[in-house]
Design a protein around this motif. Structure first.
Motif, PDB file in Angstrom:
ATOM      1  N   GLY A 164       0.807  -1.208   0.000  1.00 18.99           N
ATOM      2  CA  GLY A 164       0.000   0.000   0.000  1.00 18.99           C
ATOM      3  C   GLY A 164       0.843   1.263   0.000  1.00 18.99           C
ATOM      4  O   GLY A 164       2.036   1.248   0.295  1.00 18.99           O
ATOM      5  N   TYR A 165       0.186   2.362  -0.354  1.00 20.42           N
ATOM      6  CA  TYR A 165       0.835   3.657  -0.398  1.00 20.42           C
ATOM      7  C   TYR A 165       0.016   4.671   0.401  1.00 20.42           C
ATOM      8  O   TYR A 165      -1.209   4.617   0.398  1.00 20.42           O
ATOM      9  N   PRO A 166       0.672   5.636   1.043  1.00 18.56           N
ATOM     10  CA  PRO A 166      -0.037   6.658   1.811  1.00 18.56           C
ATOM     11  C   PRO A 166      -0.523   7.791   0.914  1.00 18.56           C
ATOM     12  O   PRO A 166       0.041   8.876   0.886  1.00 18.56           O
ATOM     13  N   CYS A 167      -1.575   7.539   0.156  1.00 16.88           N
ATOM     14  CA  CYS A 167      -2.081   8.513  -0.818  1.00 16.88           C
ATOM     15  C   CYS A 167      -2.972   9.581  -0.198  1.00 16.88           C
ATOM     16  O   CYS A 167      -3.077  10.672  -0.716  1.00 16.88           O
ATOM     17  N   ASP A 168      -3.681   9.227   0.858  1.00 13.82           N
ATOM     18  CA  ASP A 168      -4.738  10.079   1.384  1.00 13.82           C
ATOM     19  C   ASP A 168      -4.251  10.835   2.609  1.00 13.82           C
ATOM     20  O   ASP A 168      -3.610  10.258   3.484  1.00 13.82           O
ATOM     21  N   HIS A 169      -4.590  12.121   2.670  1.00  6.79           N
ATOM     22  CA  HIS A 169      -3.963  12.987   3.658  1.00  6.79           C
ATOM     23  C   HIS A 169      -4.937  13.939   4.332  1.00  6.79           C
ATOM     24  O   HIS A 169      -5.966  14.309   3.762  1.00  6.79           O
ATOM     25  N   ILE A 170      -4.544  14.345   5.526  1.00  2.00           N
ATOM     26  CA  ILE A 170      -5.119  15.487   6.208  1.00  2.00           C
ATOM     27  C   ILE A 170      -3.916  16.322   6.643  1.00  2.00           C
ATOM     28  O   ILE A 170      -3.032  15.833   7.348  1.00  2.00           O
ATOM     29  N   ILE A 171      -3.875  17.553   6.171  1.00  4.82           N
ATOM     30  CA  ILE A 171      -2.796  18.469   6.515  1.00  4.82           C
ATOM     31  C   ILE A 171      -3.430  19.672   7.194  1.00  4.82           C
ATOM     32  O   ILE A 171      -4.407  20.223   6.689  1.00  4.82           O
ATOM     33  N   THR A 172      -2.884  20.077   8.332  1.00  5.62           N
ATOM     34  CA  THR A 172      -3.432  21.228   9.042  1.00  5.62           C
ATOM     35  C   THR A 172      -2.366  22.297   9.241  1.00  5.62           C
ATOM     36  O   THR A 172      -1.173  21.996   9.287  1.00  5.62           O
ATOM     37  N   SER A 173      -2.820  23.521   9.369  1.00  2.49           N
ATOM     38  CA  SER A 173      -1.913  24.624   9.665  1.00  2.49           C
ATOM     39  C   SER A 173      -1.261  24.373  11.022  1.00  2.49           C
ATOM     40  O   SER A 173      -1.768  23.582  11.829  1.00  2.49           O
ATOM     41  N   PRO A 174      -0.146  25.034  11.291  1.00  2.89           N
ATOM     42  CA  PRO A 174       0.574  24.789  12.548  1.00  2.89           C
ATOM     43  C   PRO A 174      -0.276  24.996  13.808  1.00  2.89           C
ATOM     44  O   PRO A 174      -0.008  24.388  14.833  1.00  2.89           O
ATOM     45  N   ASN A 175      -1.317  25.821  13.726  1.00  2.00           N
ATOM     46  CA  ASN A 175      -2.143  26.111  14.905  1.00  2.00           C
ATOM     47  C   ASN A 175      -3.388  25.217  15.015  1.00  2.00           C
ATOM     48  O   ASN A 175      -4.250  25.463  15.845  1.00  2.00           O
ATOM     49  N   ILE A 176      -3.464  24.199  14.189  1.00  2.32           N
ATOM     50  CA  ILE A 176      -4.529  23.187  14.307  1.00  2.32           C
ATOM     51  C   ILE A 176      -3.838  21.846  14.541  1.00  2.32           C
ATOM     52  O   ILE A 176      -3.208  21.290  13.646  1.00  2.32           O
TER      53      ILE A 176
END
Length: 146
Positions: free
Chosen positions: A102-114
């Motif tokens: 498997g590959y890590p295709c799916d993401h959640i990225i948050t700003s530094p303050n979240i």
């Protein structure tokens, strides 16, 4: 991408959902990720979700360096493809997702303050039935807004 604004606890949060290119032309995906980064870095609060079509499994992979690292270096929290949370496979071109294929295709990225407080990768359905549902495992995060 789709961009929307949400208000939570009097904080205006930019939310973007994306699906980066599946093209074999890697520069296209790198350009799209760069555009997302430039779009978000001026936002006080942001959350990016979606399929980045990455195949990186470590910080040494080219796609980590060219796509994900700009977010990490900015101080973002990356729910997948980061030293902070690891590299969890959410997609495969097979019918079963394992750590090896498997590959890590799916993401959640948050700003530094979240902050990302807790992550769930729904690996209950490890056998994919692509005719019945999506071919990716969901990524769910509990967030904390500073």
């Amino acid at each position: 991408y789709v961009k929307a604004y949400l208000t939570v606890n009097d904080k205006r949060i930019c939310w973007i959902n994306t699906h980066l290119s599946t093209s074999s032309n890697e520069s296209c995906k790198v350009q799209q990720a760069g555009e997302l980064f430039e779009l978000c870095k001026e936002e006080p609060y942001f959350i990016i979700t979606g399929d980045f079509n990455t195949v990186c499994k470590s910080v040494d992979d080219d796609e980590y360096t060219t796509i994900m690292r700009q977010f990490v270096d900015f101080g973002c929290h990356c729910a997948n493809c980061s030293e902070e949370f690891g590299f969890t496979p959410t997609w495969t071109d097979q019918t079963t997702i394992t750590v090896d294929n498997g590959y890590p295709c799916d993401h959640i990225i948050t700003s530094p303050n979240i902050a990302i407080k807790h992550l769930i990768f729904d690996d209950y359905k490890t056998t994919l039935q692509t005719s019945d549902w999506l071919d990716h495992l969901p990524v769910v995060a509990i967030l904390g807004i500073n």
